[in-house]
Write a protein that holds these residues in place. Structure first.
Motif, PDB file in Angstrom:
ATOM      1  N   LYS A 148       1.789  -0.759   2.718  1.00 49.60           N
ATOM      2  CA  LYS A 148       1.013  -1.707   3.549  1.00 49.60           C
ATOM      3  C   LYS A 148      -0.306  -0.908   4.073  1.00 49.60           C
ATOM      4  O   LYS A 148      -0.426   0.146   4.315  1.00 49.60           O
ATOM      5  CB  LYS A 148       1.874  -1.878   4.884  1.00 49.60           C
ATOM      6  CG  LYS A 148       3.128  -2.603   4.597  1.00 49.60           C
ATOM      7  CD  LYS A 148       3.883  -3.049   5.921  1.00 49.60           C
ATOM      8  CE  LYS A 148       5.231  -3.773   5.607  1.00 49.60           C
ATOM      9  NZ  LYS A 148       5.908  -3.930   6.861  1.00 49.60           N
ATOM     10  N   GLU A 149      -1.226  -1.734   4.175  1.00 46.67           N
ATOM     11  CA  GLU A 149      -2.684  -1.313   4.593  1.00 46.67           C
ATOM     12  C   GLU A 149      -2.708  -0.822   6.042  1.00 46.67           C
ATOM     13  O   GLU A 149      -3.214   0.404   6.046  1.00 46.67           O
ATOM     14  CB  GLU A 149      -3.685  -2.574   4.348  1.00 46.67           C
ATOM     15  CG  GLU A 149      -5.112  -2.038   4.903  1.00 46.67           C
ATOM     16  CD  GLU A 149      -6.061  -3.397   4.927  1.00 46.67           C
ATOM     17  OE1 GLU A 149      -7.183  -2.965   4.846  1.00 46.67           O
ATOM     18  OE2 GLU A 149      -5.598  -4.475   4.914  1.00 46.67           O
TER      19      GLU A 149
ATOM     20  N   GLU B  46      -0.269   1.041   7.363  1.00 42.70           N
ATOM     21  CA  GLU B  46       0.352   2.450   7.041  1.00 42.70           C
ATOM     22  C   GLU B  46      -0.777   3.129   6.586  1.00 42.70           C
ATOM     23  O   GLU B  46      -0.802   4.450   6.766  1.00 42.70           O
ATOM     24  CB  GLU B  46       1.638   2.293   5.966  1.00 42.70           C
ATOM     25  CG  GLU B  46       2.179   3.490   5.782  1.00 42.70           C
ATOM     26  CD  GLU B  46       3.544   3.305   5.129  1.00 42.70           C
ATOM     27  OE1 GLU B  46       4.367   4.499   4.971  1.00 42.70           O
ATOM     28  OE2 GLU B  46       3.716   2.149   4.644  1.00 42.70           O
ATOM     29  N   ALA B  47      -1.515   2.701   5.357  1.00 41.95           N
ATOM     30  CA  ALA B  47      -2.702   3.730   4.824  1.00 41.95           C
ATOM     31  C   ALA B  47      -3.485   3.987   5.979  1.00 41.95           C
ATOM     32  O   ALA B  47      -4.019   5.273   5.905  1.00 41.95           O
ATOM     33  CB  ALA B  47      -3.256   2.912   3.547  1.00 41.95           C
ATOM     34  N   LYS B  48      -3.951   2.949   6.667  1.00 42.26           N
ATOM     35  CA  LYS B  48      -5.151   3.480   7.853  1.00 42.26           C
ATOM     36  C   LYS B  48      -4.494   4.384   8.732  1.00 42.26           C
ATOM     37  O   LYS B  48      -5.229   5.285   9.233  1.00 42.26           O
ATOM     38  CB  LYS B  48      -5.326   2.234   8.479  1.00 42.26           C
ATOM     39  CG  LYS B  48      -6.245   1.106   7.545  1.00 42.26           C
ATOM     40  CD  LYS B  48      -6.610  -0.173   8.584  1.00 42.26           C
ATOM     41  CE  LYS B  48      -7.401  -0.908   7.817  1.00 42.26           C
ATOM     42  NZ  LYS B  48      -7.818  -2.384   8.775  1.00 42.26           N
TER      43      LYS B  48
ATOM     44  N   THR C 218     -11.485   3.965   4.057  1.00 43.17           N
ATOM     45  CA  THR C 218     -10.517   2.810   4.147  1.00 43.17           C
ATOM     46  C   THR C 218      -9.556   3.059   3.085  1.00 43.17           C
ATOM     47  O   THR C 218      -9.639   3.677   1.809  1.00 43.17           O
ATOM     48  CB  THR C 218     -11.515   1.683   3.912  1.00 43.17           C
ATOM     49  OG1 THR C 218     -12.232   1.753   2.794  1.00 43.17           O
ATOM     50  CG2 THR C 218     -12.405   1.678   5.340  1.00 43.17           C
ATOM     51  N   PRO C 219      -8.323   2.430   2.925  1.00 37.79           N
ATOM     52  CA  PRO C 219      -7.439   2.290   1.995  1.00 37.79           C
ATOM     53  C   PRO C 219      -7.876   1.457   0.662  1.00 37.79           C
ATOM     54  O   PRO C 219      -8.675   0.695   0.905  1.00 37.79           O
ATOM     55  CB  PRO C 219      -6.208   1.473   2.677  1.00 37.79           C
ATOM     56  CG  PRO C 219      -6.319   1.537   4.249  1.00 37.79           C
ATOM     57  CD  PRO C 219      -7.875   1.739   4.285  1.00 37.79           C
TER      58      PRO C 219
ATOM     59  N   LYS D  84      -6.998  -0.710  -2.231  1.00 38.00           N
ATOM     60  CA  LYS D  84      -6.112  -1.401  -2.711  1.00 38.00           C
ATOM     61  C   LYS D  84      -5.981  -1.741  -4.262  1.00 38.00           C
ATOM     62  O   LYS D  84      -6.985  -1.876  -4.829  1.00 38.00           O
ATOM     63  CB  LYS D  84      -6.361  -2.919  -2.252  1.00 38.00           C
ATOM     64  CG  LYS D  84      -5.076  -3.929  -2.445  1.00 38.00           C
ATOM     65  CD  LYS D  84      -4.971  -5.254  -1.945  1.00 38.00           C
ATOM     66  CE  LYS D  84      -4.192  -6.176  -2.059  1.00 38.00           C
ATOM     67  NZ  LYS D  84      -4.441  -7.489  -1.523  1.00 38.00           N
TER      68      LYS D  84
ATOM     69  N   TYR E 185      -1.357   0.438  -1.485  1.00 41.64           N
ATOM     70  CA  TYR E 185      -2.752   0.954  -0.830  1.00 41.64           C
ATOM     71  C   TYR E 185      -2.624   2.450  -1.208  1.00 41.64           C
ATOM     72  O   TYR E 185      -1.755   3.155  -0.972  1.00 41.64           O
ATOM     73  CB  TYR E 185      -2.664   0.643   0.763  1.00 41.64           C
ATOM     74  CG  TYR E 185      -2.799  -0.931   0.932  1.00 41.64           C
ATOM     75  CD1 TYR E 185      -4.266  -1.410   0.859  1.00 41.64           C
ATOM     76  CD2 TYR E 185      -1.856  -1.809   0.862  1.00 41.64           C
ATOM     77  CE1 TYR E 185      -4.319  -2.678   1.127  1.00 41.64           C
ATOM     78  CE2 TYR E 185      -1.957  -3.065   0.832  1.00 41.64           C
ATOM     79  CZ  TYR E 185      -3.233  -3.388   1.264  1.00 41.64           C
ATOM     80  OH  TYR E 185      -3.598  -5.196   1.464  1.00 41.64           O
ATOM     81  N   HIS E 186      -3.880   2.941  -1.642  1.00 45.79           N
ATOM     82  CA  HIS E 186      -4.112   4.249  -1.827  1.00 45.79           C
ATOM     83  C   HIS E 186      -4.928   5.110  -0.757  1.00 45.79           C
ATOM     84  O   HIS E 186      -5.878   4.536  -0.261  1.00 45.79           O
ATOM     85  CB  HIS E 186      -4.663   4.774  -3.123  1.00 45.79           C
ATOM     86  CG  HIS E 186      -4.116   3.825  -4.407  1.00 45.79           C
ATOM     87  ND1 HIS E 186      -3.087   4.501  -5.172  1.00 45.79           N
ATOM     88  CD2 HIS E 186      -4.077   2.489  -4.774  1.00 45.79           C
ATOM     89  CE1 HIS E 186      -2.848   3.690  -6.082  1.00 45.79           C
ATOM     90  NE2 HIS E 186      -3.309   2.602  -5.673  1.00 45.79           N
TER      91      HIS E 186
END
Length: 261
Positions: free
Chosen positions: A143-144, A146-148, A207-208, A210, A215-216
């Motif tokens: 999830k984005e 979570e990456a943030k 930023t993540p 995608k 998401y990395h």
């Protein structure tokens, strides 16, 4: 009388010499049939081609095997097994296999790969793989949000490797703290590669990123010129590859020229 005696002795000596030569050419006489030493030599060559060393002990085992085969062959022939249709079919298939192998072996001998061809292939490889290599780490999540959260945590001083081991969904790099080792950008999916090459050494993505995997969170640890192997180190592999390509092309040419109805 003396002359006849000398002639007889000479004749006996000559026949003895011829018999010794014949014995040297045969490994044994089985039920009155000579078994030529050439069979031993052929079987020894097969063993050597398989990568095994033909020791004196192995040589004796090969001789025993050749003799045993002759014993079994004679028995099979007595039973008429060599006249069956199944045997004839198998013999034809074996003949084809051997003949085709000889065809390809002969082609490889007469169309050997040259040093110039090897150099040209290496130069092509070097041109395609030159440029930069990147030592990067990443943390992959689903999830984005979570990456943030991970990016925020890292900017506050969180340790990348510890978070990667705990949170990354990439089983390969996650266990290694997100380390992806050295690789050209082209090894990665487009979104990842674009973000990676935009970073400077030590920088983290703001930023993540995608991709199809999720998401990395990416960090670039270092950059260097691509490390290519020297020609001398890869010459055998390049030569083998080119020889296989030549042989495949030869096979395709033969197929295309053949009239199949």
């Amino acid at each position: 009388m003396k002359h006849k005696l000398v002639s007889s002795i000479a004749f006996v000596a000559l026949m003895g010499s011829l018999s010794a030569v014949a014995d040297a050419q045969n490994v044994a006489i089985v039920n009155g049939k000579a078994v030529p030493m050439a069979r031993v030599e052929a079987l020894s060559q097969q063993v050597a081609r398989s990568g095994r060393q033909v020791t004196p002990e192995m040589q004796q085992q090969i001789k025993d095997e050749v003799i045993a085969r002759e014993v079994f062959i004679q028995e099979a022939q007595k039973m008429g097994l060599d006249t069956s249709e199944d045997f004839k079919t198998q013999m034809e298939l074996a003949r084809q296999t051997i003949l085709i192998r000889e065809l390809f072996t002969n082609y490889q001998k007469t169309h050997a790969v040259t040093d110039a061809e090897i150099k040209a292939e290496y130069d092509k490889f070097a041109a395609a793989n030159s440029g930069k290599e990147y030592r990067a780490r990443h943390i992959l999540v689903e999830k984005e949000a979570e990456a943030k959260a991970i990016i925020a945590q890292l900017k506050k001083g969180g340790k990348f490797d510890e978070i990667a081991k705990k949170s990354s969904k990439d089983p390969g790099s996650g266990a290694k703290g997100g380390d992806l080792d050295w690789a050209p950008a082209g090894n990665y999916v487009a979104e990842f590669a674009t973000a990676l090459t935009a970073l400077t050494k030590g920088q983290l993505t703001d930023t993540p990123v995608k991709s199809q995997f999720g998401y990395h969170v990416i960090r670039l640890d270092d950059v260097r010129d691509a490390q290519l192997p020297k020609l001398e180190d890869v010459k055998p592999q390049v030569s083998q590859q080119l020889q296989q390509q030549k042989l495949a092309q030869y096979q395709n040419e033969l197929r295309s020229k053949a009239k199949v109805e």
